[in-house]
Motif scaffolding. Sequence first.
Motif: not given
Length: 266
Positions: A254-262
Amino acid sequence: AWPFFGQYMEKLLVENIAPSIRASNTHLQTFTFTKVDMGEKPLRVLGVRAHPGTHKKQILLDLNISYVGDVQIDVEVKKFFCKAGVKGMQLHGMLRIILEPLLGDVPIVGALTMFFIRRPTLDINWTGMTNLLDIPGLSSMSDTMIMDTISSYLVLPNRLLVPLVPDLHEAAQLRCPLPRGVVRVHLRGARDLRSKDRFMGGLVEGKSDPYAVLRVGTQVFTSRVIDDDLNPTWDEVYEFIVHEVPGQEVEVELFDKDPDQDDLLG
């Protein structure tokens, strides 16, 4: 055993990975491996587990291997006069060796089939990486992406077949056996995920924008992103082709979506 594994890696790089790299990008059509030297430090086998084969003419061995060595691999892209390479590498994973067919005469085993059940952990000390990434079409890549691509070539359904007897009739079947079946995975949801989003310099805690990555061997599915939710519900269904039983597993991250790096959630 180490020279044998070195031959395996050289054969894999030259015959499988190099053609795929050349075909992946028009700017890499002159890509070649100019040197493949696995060094003098052999890999270590940390454990061996034997499984009963699917029939009497087969033996399955799982080798837990660890390699921290002085490998040297040089590559060249002649079109751009670019040279790069590897000096030092770490490789950790579960290597399966299938002894098949078993014979009633020496050498007892007709062929060896080798592959990794799951993506091995790979850490590479690059040389000249900046030169390689200056090539058009590669500027968006990273060393992590390249290592993930290399790792995928070592995993099922990719196999290395080493015949030990001439004119092996089963060679084609051993090299490309039929899949064992299909597993259907229903991704329902997750609960009580960690909050990874921070605002105002970390003073304000937000939530996370979770998504899931499911993997079996080289098969990868990515779920949709659900914004601002620590208890997401996806309710999505995926189907994976299973090539080897026992051994293959469904991996879920599971990942958290971020603008730079997840961010990895677990």
